[in-house]
Design an enzyme around this catalytic site. Sequence first.
Site, PDB file in Angstrom:
ATOM      1  N   ASN A   1       0.802  -1.233   0.000  1.00 51.26           N
ATOM      2  CA  ASN A   1       0.000   0.000   0.000  1.00 51.26           C
ATOM      3  C   ASN A   1       0.832   1.279   0.000  1.00 51.26           C
ATOM      4  O   ASN A   1       0.427   2.286  -0.558  1.00 51.26           O
ATOM      5  CB  ASN A   1      -0.998  -0.014   1.160  1.00 51.26           C
ATOM      6  CG  ASN A   1      -0.320  -0.107   2.498  1.00 51.26           C
ATOM      7  OD1 ASN A   1       0.805  -0.590   2.604  1.00 51.26           O
ATOM      8  ND2 ASN A   1      -0.989   0.361   3.525  1.00 51.26           N
TER       9      ASN A   1
ATOM     10  N   GLU B   1       4.681  -4.841  11.717  1.00 50.76           N
ATOM     11  CA  GLU B   1       3.666  -3.794  11.515  1.00 50.76           C
ATOM     12  C   GLU B   1       2.519  -4.462  10.782  1.00 50.76           C
ATOM     13  O   GLU B   1       2.609  -4.694   9.575  1.00 50.76           O
ATOM     14  CB  GLU B   1       4.244  -2.647  10.671  1.00 50.76           C
ATOM     15  CG  GLU B   1       5.347  -1.869  11.332  1.00 50.76           C
ATOM     16  CD  GLU B   1       4.851  -0.982  12.464  1.00 50.76           C
ATOM     17  OE1 GLU B   1       3.624  -0.887  12.661  1.00 50.76           O
ATOM     18  OE2 GLU B   1       5.694  -0.402  13.163  1.00 50.76           O
TER      19      GLU B   1
ATOM     20  N   CYS C   1      -3.372   0.716   6.707  1.00 55.78           N
ATOM     21  CA  CYS C   1      -3.476  -0.204   7.843  1.00 55.78           C
ATOM     22  C   CYS C   1      -4.154   0.426   9.055  1.00 55.78           C
ATOM     23  O   CYS C   1      -4.887  -0.223   9.786  1.00 55.78           O
ATOM     24  CB  CYS C   1      -2.095  -0.686   8.230  1.00 55.78           C
ATOM     25  SG  CYS C   1      -0.944   0.673   8.488  1.00 55.78           S
TER      26      CYS C   1
ATOM     27  N   GLU D   1       8.092   1.597  14.481  1.00 57.65           N
ATOM     28  CA  GLU D   1       8.868   2.291  13.463  1.00 57.65           C
ATOM     29  C   GLU D   1       8.784   3.775  13.773  1.00 57.65           C
ATOM     30  O   GLU D   1       7.912   4.216  14.527  1.00 57.65           O
ATOM     31  CB  GLU D   1       8.307   2.001  12.066  1.00 57.65           C
ATOM     32  CG  GLU D   1       8.504   0.544  11.693  1.00 57.65           C
ATOM     33  CD  GLU D   1       8.237   0.220  10.238  1.00 57.65           C
ATOM     34  OE1 GLU D   1       7.227   0.695   9.699  1.00 57.65           O
ATOM     35  OE2 GLU D   1       9.048  -0.541   9.649  1.00 57.65           O
TER      36      GLU D   1
HETATM   37  P1  NDP Z   1       0.945  -9.599   3.189  1.00 56.70           P
HETATM   38  O1  NDP Z   1       1.049 -10.023   4.601  1.00 56.70           O
HETATM   39  O2  NDP Z   1       0.191 -10.434   2.262  1.00 56.70           O
HETATM   40  O3  NDP Z   1       2.402  -9.418   2.568  1.00 56.70           O
HETATM   41  C1  NDP Z   1       3.373  -8.599   3.176  1.00 56.70           C
HETATM   42  C2  NDP Z   1       4.741  -9.008   2.659  1.00 56.70           C
HETATM   43  O4  NDP Z   1       5.118 -10.252   3.237  1.00 56.70           O
HETATM   44  C3  NDP Z   1       4.799  -9.211   1.167  1.00 56.70           C
HETATM   45  O5  NDP Z   1       6.037  -8.754   0.699  1.00 56.70           O
HETATM   46  C4  NDP Z   1       4.651 -10.699   1.049  1.00 56.70           C
HETATM   47  O6  NDP Z   1       5.143 -11.209  -0.161  1.00 56.70           O
HETATM   48  C5  NDP Z   1       5.468 -11.173   2.217  1.00 56.70           C
HETATM   49  N1  NDP Z   1       5.134 -12.495   2.715  1.00 56.70           N
HETATM   50  C6  NDP Z   1       3.965 -13.154   2.628  1.00 56.70           C
HETATM   51  N2  NDP Z   1       4.051 -14.346   3.284  1.00 56.70           N
HETATM   52  C7  NDP Z   1       5.306 -14.418   3.797  1.00 56.70           C
HETATM   53  C8  NDP Z   1       6.012 -15.401   4.571  1.00 56.70           C
HETATM   54  N3  NDP Z   1       5.439 -16.521   4.969  1.00 56.70           N
HETATM   55  N4  NDP Z   1       7.291 -15.140   4.918  1.00 56.70           N
HETATM   56  C9  NDP Z   1       7.885 -13.994   4.569  1.00 56.70           C
HETATM   57  N5  NDP Z   1       7.276 -13.029   3.812  1.00 56.70           N
HETATM   58  C10 NDP Z   1       6.001 -13.248   3.437  1.00 56.70           C
HETATM   59  O7  NDP Z   1       0.377  -8.105   3.259  1.00 56.70           O
HETATM   60  P2  NDP Z   1      -0.099  -7.205   2.061  1.00 56.70           P
HETATM   61  O8  NDP Z   1       1.037  -6.942   1.145  1.00 56.70           O
HETATM   62  O9  NDP Z   1      -1.345  -7.812   1.511  1.00 56.70           O
HETATM   63  O10 NDP Z   1      -0.432  -5.834   2.796  1.00 56.70           O
HETATM   64  C11 NDP Z   1      -1.639  -5.595   3.407  1.00 56.70           C
HETATM   65  C12 NDP Z   1      -1.535  -5.843   4.897  1.00 56.70           C
HETATM   66  O11 NDP Z   1      -0.463  -5.085   5.432  1.00 56.70           O
HETATM   67  C13 NDP Z   1      -2.782  -5.394   5.625  1.00 56.70           C
HETATM   68  O12 NDP Z   1      -3.133  -6.344   6.607  1.00 56.70           O
HETATM   69  C14 NDP Z   1      -2.349  -4.111   6.289  1.00 56.70           C
HETATM   70  O13 NDP Z   1      -3.085  -3.799   7.428  1.00 56.70           O
HETATM   71  C15 NDP Z   1      -0.913  -4.389   6.588  1.00 56.70           C
HETATM   72  N6  NDP Z   1      -0.182  -3.153   6.743  1.00 56.70           N
HETATM   73  C16 NDP Z   1       0.262  -2.804   7.999  1.00 56.70           C
HETATM   74  C17 NDP Z   1       0.896  -1.594   8.207  1.00 56.70           C
HETATM   75  C18 NDP Z   1       1.404  -1.210   9.552  1.00 56.70           C
HETATM   76  O14 NDP Z   1       2.274  -0.344   9.635  1.00 56.70           O
HETATM   77  N7  NDP Z   1       0.929  -1.778  10.629  1.00 56.70           N
HETATM   78  C19 NDP Z   1       1.098  -0.638   7.109  1.00 56.70           C
HETATM   79  C20 NDP Z   1       0.635  -1.122   5.844  1.00 56.70           C
HETATM   80  C21 NDP Z   1       0.004  -2.325   5.677  1.00 56.70           C
HETATM   81  P3  NDP Z   1       4.249 -11.087  -1.516  1.00 56.70           P
HETATM   82  O15 NDP Z   1       3.000 -10.381  -1.202  1.00 56.70           O
HETATM   83  O16 NDP Z   1       5.116 -10.324  -2.384  1.00 56.70           O
HETATM   84  O17 NDP Z   1       3.989 -12.468  -1.924  1.00 56.70           O
END
Ligand code: NDP
Length: 708
Positions: free
Chosen positions: A373, A470, A504, A682
Amino acid sequence: MGTTLARIAGRARVSAGLVAHYFGDKESLLDAAFRSLARRVGDQVRTRMRNIDSPRGRIQAIIDANLAPEEFDRRTGTAWLAFWGQVLQVPSLRRVQSVYQRRTLTNLTNSLKKLLPPEEAHSLAAMIAAMIDGVWLRAALSGWREADSASARALLTEFVDRRLNTRLASPPDDDDAPRDLATLIAGTAIESAAVESTAIESAAIESAAVESTAVESTAIEGTATGGTATGGTAVGGTAGPQRFASINPATGAVLGYVSVAGPAEIDAAVRAEEHGQARWAAMTGAERARVLRQAAQILRSRNRELAELETRDTGKPIQETLVVDVVSGADCFEYFAGLAQSLSGEHIDLGGHAFGYTRREPLGVVAGIGAWNYPLQIACWKAAPALACGNAMIFKPAEITPFSAVELEQILLEAGVPAGVFQVVQGFADTGRLLTRHPDIRKISLTGEVGTGKAVMRDAASTLKHVTLELGGKSPLIVFDDAKLDNAVAGALLGNFYSSGQVCSNAARVFVHASVKTAFLERLVKRVSAMRIGDPMDPQTHVGPLVSEQHMQKVLGYISRGRAEGARAVVGGQRVTDGALAKGFFVAPTVFDECRDDMSIVREEIFGPVMSLLTFNDEEEVIERANATEFGLSAGVFTHDLTRAHRVIARLQAGTCWINHYNITPIELPFGGVKMSGLGRENGRAALEHYTQLKSVYVALGDVDAPY
Ligand code: NDP
């Protein structure tokens, strides 16, 4: 100090110690000098191209900047020559040279592609670039007798005109097939200019592509064993066996193809980082600070093109990316540059016989894994504190949004971060897992979903890594009856519809006091109905597409469930398919009234433009309901009663709270969640705790008395 450096210092009439302190050896001095020269030409190209719309004019701007009188100056020319002479011997110089030459090539190719079919554009760009280098080199080697700036430029101008006039006599063929970047030696990483022909893409593509050499150069250099800066970064490269397409969510068009980093690439990246980290950590905090500040400045100077790149990749409206995504990344580098200089331990008095002190030391090689995002902002929020503390970072962006992190890698190199200190690797969860399980990576900082956070923590446990998580949220915003309603409505809008609701910390549960609910809803609906959904590149657009078709289907699924469970969509509630928007993944901003706490739209994170309105009657009740969730990322309160504001905030279970505002995240304030929303923080000074480890040192001041 070596005699060469001493001689250089003498010629520059500066202290020899100073030169040794800042540059260490002759290669580092050359490296710094060449980066500075290359940056100057890059700035010149950008400045000249900025006000020119025609492709031919932009080609001329590139020629004029590269062959400007300053480059034919004897002193500057000597520095360039010294550099070229060393390129083949010194890997770090080779990297800088590669970035520099590819940038020229990419800029030329992008302009030529407006005039010629892609293959011809590539080949003519290569010819022009070779002629620029050749004419300059001959002039330099002849002691500037063979050509000067004006005659060199005239030669190139005539060549380009002749070639284009001949070619433009017959119109170019159509070629709008997506391109495989791995096959394009001279192409840009983001082939969007060739790929995308719809109006929605507009001219922005061209300007963003201007600087996109980073991606291509990493692709070319990013082999597993090359010992390059990237050690396996591969957007559009050939490093991994697997590749995937990246899509523009506003049009559904392919932006480019990305190679996945596998075990060999990750291993090579870690090895390169170990080397880079040792060099980086040996610099003083003040030296690191200077480099990070430079990175902030480059980010700012490239705000527009990076914002456009981010908008194409994520679909976020340009009116947001222009003022938030890049700028907040730059703020972050500036802020942590300041802290790099003030990193310190403690002195502990242990009485007359001893004292102790602590050293705040870097963790070593750390990894960042980002969500889609805020791709660039997330990369900056992780890289800046990590690097400020002397760590090296491998960063994996979400596979849906691979591009801007690669730009950041190049920006950091350009700013002076040594090779191997920040590297981007691309891929899916498997690539992420390779990072979380790697024995030589000391920490993982993840931004993602709760489920991913749990998986990452489990994997990190096998090697006892530090983790910062996060994660997601379903945050409450409480509007009391004494709140200034227009402000509260504005807060609810900021807390739900920014980035099409893909934030998020969003206040997806808006609790409004029953006595003001009707007035609140009326004002809210009026403002939501006036929001403009459309081409995210249009500065007037408020709401762009969701990031992918799959995500749009998920959000639409929640909207259907909301209706089925008895909530009433008072505005929005559907996909938007008017005209060109049908190709993209647009969902209208939606407000559900008549919600209950047990509905799935109220309990689960939707991560889309969907607000749930709930009413309450008293403070105790609303606090209890607001806290009745597994999440704990954020919360907000609108009230004019300051005592109540602080009383309520103190009882809300959330890591980040706002009083009379929402979703503002200044870099100085720590950001993070409690409960299932995450671990660690962070931003702010708090981030330093998560990127350093303490070493305690006991210093004896007397004799050692042993009882044996
Ligand atoms: P995901 O959890 O699907 O993915 C996050 C990252 O983790 C991606 O790069 C993904 O790879 C990678 N990933 C997925 N599975 C694994 C694993 N088992 N081991 C290591 N890496 C892995 O999140 P989204 O990208 O869909 O983002 C949306 C989510 O992020 C929402 O829940 C949102 O609330 C949260 N978010 C939280 C924030 C915060 O600061 N608290 C800020 C922004 C978003 P890939 O997707 O490339 O396959």
